[in-house]
Design an enzyme around this catalytic site. Structure first.
Site, PDB file in Angstrom:
ATOM      1  N   CYS A  42       0.865  -1.177   0.000  1.00  8.01           N
ATOM      2  CA  CYS A  42       0.000   0.000   0.000  1.00  8.01           C
ATOM      3  C   CYS A  42       0.900   1.224   0.000  1.00  8.01           C
ATOM      4  O   CYS A  42       1.976   1.213   0.607  1.00  8.01           O
ATOM      5  CB  CYS A  42      -0.911   0.021   1.220  1.00  8.01           C
ATOM      6  SG  CYS A  42      -2.026   1.469   1.275  1.00  8.01           S
ATOM      7  N   SER A  43       0.477   2.255  -0.692  1.00  3.66           N
ATOM      8  CA  SER A  43       1.256   3.492  -0.708  1.00  3.66           C
ATOM      9  C   SER A  43       0.341   4.662  -1.025  1.00  3.66           C
ATOM     10  O   SER A  43      -0.770   4.480  -1.525  1.00  3.66           O
ATOM     11  CB  SER A  43       2.384   3.423  -1.742  1.00  3.66           C
ATOM     12  OG  SER A  43       1.855   3.386  -3.060  1.00  3.66           O
ATOM     13  N   SER A  44       0.834   5.854  -0.727  1.00  4.17           N
ATOM     14  CA  SER A  44       0.186   7.079  -1.186  1.00  4.17           C
ATOM     15  C   SER A  44       0.820   7.435  -2.520  1.00  4.17           C
ATOM     16  O   SER A  44       2.026   7.681  -2.606  1.00  4.17           O
ATOM     17  CB  SER A  44       0.390   8.205  -0.167  1.00  4.17           C
ATOM     18  OG  SER A  44      -0.276   9.373  -0.590  1.00  4.17           O
TER      19      SER A  44
END
Length: 381
Positions: free
Chosen positions: A98-100
């Site tokens: 998961c990442s921004s």
């Protein structure tokens, strides 16, 4: 004097606008929605880019990182405990799950989505919730639905959204199935990658609606595909000129590339010189995008060696090709001749491209995928 979050956010907005990534339509959302509210903790790579170290929102320099034009991983290996482990033990290995997303890519995709007042939008891949907040700011929370398979991520995103005043529908479910409860949608945007556009997305999109997604292809390409759905439920459109890369939808299998290459390295095949001047181009090139569309199950592995770069192409059926750049020679074996397929495709690409680069098009129907160059009557596969 230390810059405030608002000052840093305005600086980022000016940077995105100055480069042409952020349009005036989306500038108010990026100016208003606080990215830091969705990044209470994240990872940054070590200077040699080999490992990840945990960063808390209040750490020195954290706010500057948050308001930089950077991808910021928030989870490794699907395990939230990995962040605490890094805080305790220092930099760790891991695969981001998961990442921004890089703000420039977010701005490019939101512009390409081409929303209008009253549009109902489904986002696949909630992640931190920041992109959903931008959509909710532009359209209003009741018109935005966002889903993610990770219940922990969904709960944190919902909490962050509520804290800054947004209340879209946020659900923990497999994005491959869409979200029929709020369908039909005028727009579907995926902030994860899929090997093929799920039929459920087409079925939940209104005629005239748009689907924007990243196609995950093991061979590369960085395809951002924009499709318009017609009355029959078929989708037709083009890859964007911009490159984009997202983590694969977790329910989608990925090829075991290393294992396939190890098996191929023990085999022998036919050798010939190739007219192609180099291995497949870097991701983001239109030619590589076409190869990715036409060879969807073929994986690629690039290796630098003292005697020059090599590139492997492998397929789960045992087909393989080995390209040695300095000598322009190819050895290939198995049921298919993968590099010969690439050469034949390149010949068709150049024939359609004179005097310029051809326009790649894709049509998805119940019968499968069609790829065409320049116009839908010029189908090549």
């Amino acid at each position: 004097m230390t810059a405030t979050a608002e000052q840093l956010r305005n600086r980022l907005v000016d940077e995105l606008t100055g480069h042409g990534w952020l349009t005036e339509e989306w500038r108010p959302a990026f100016t208003t929605v606080p990215r830091h509210a969705f990044l209470s903790r994240f990872f940054r790579q070590t200077p040699d880019r080999s490992r990840y170290e945990a960063v808390a929102a209040g750490a020195p320099g954290a706010l500057e990182l948050i308001y930089s034009n950077s991808v910021l991983p928030t989870q490794l290996d699907g395990d939230d405990a990995r962040w605490e482990a890094s805080r305790r033990d220092g930099p760790i290995d891991g695969v981001p799950t998961c990442s921004s997303t890089q703000p420039a890519l977010m701005a490019i995709m939101l512009h390409a989505l081409d929303v209008a007042d009253g549009h109902r939008v489904l986002e696949i891949g909630t992640g931190t919730g920041y992109n959903a907040a931008l959509l909710a700011h532009r359209l209003g929370s009741p018109l935005v639905t966002t889903v993610d398979i990770d219940a922990g991520l969904v709960e944190r995103a919902r909490t962050a959204l509520t804290a800054v005043g947004y209340a879209p529908t946020v659900a923990a479910t497999d994005g491959a199935a869409g979200y029929p409860g709020n369908a039909p949608y005028d727009r579907v945007i995926a902030t994860c990658a899929v090997p093929a556009v799920p039929r459920s997305w087409l079925g939940q999109t209104r005629p005239g609606g748009v689907i924007l997604t990243n196609l995950h292809r093991e061979i590369g390409g960085g395809l951002l595909l924009r499709l318009t759905v017609d009355e029959t439920g078929a989708g037709s459109g083009h890859p964007l000129d911009d490159y984009g890369s997202f983590m694969p939808l977790r329910s989608c299998p990925t090829a075991q590339t290393s294992a396939l290459v190890r098996a191929a390295s023990q085999a022998t095949g036919d050798t010939h010189e190739t007219h192609l001047p180099a291995p497949l181009a870097d991701d983001g090139e239109a030619w590589t995008a076409l190869v990715a569309l036409m060879l969807p199950d073929v994986a690629r592995l690039d290796i630098d060696r003292p005697d020059g770069a090599v590139q492997w192409l492998v397929h789960p059926d045992g087909s393989w090709a080995y390209h040695h750049t300095p000598t322009r020679t190819v050895e290939q074996g198995g049921p298919r001749r993968l590099w010969t397929e690439v050469e034949d495709l390149h010949s068709r690409w150049t024939a359609h491209g004179k005097p310029g680069r051809p326009q790649i098009g894709v049509t998805l129907t119940a019968a499968g995928q069609q790829v065409w160059l320049n116009n839908p009557t010029e189908i090549i596969g």
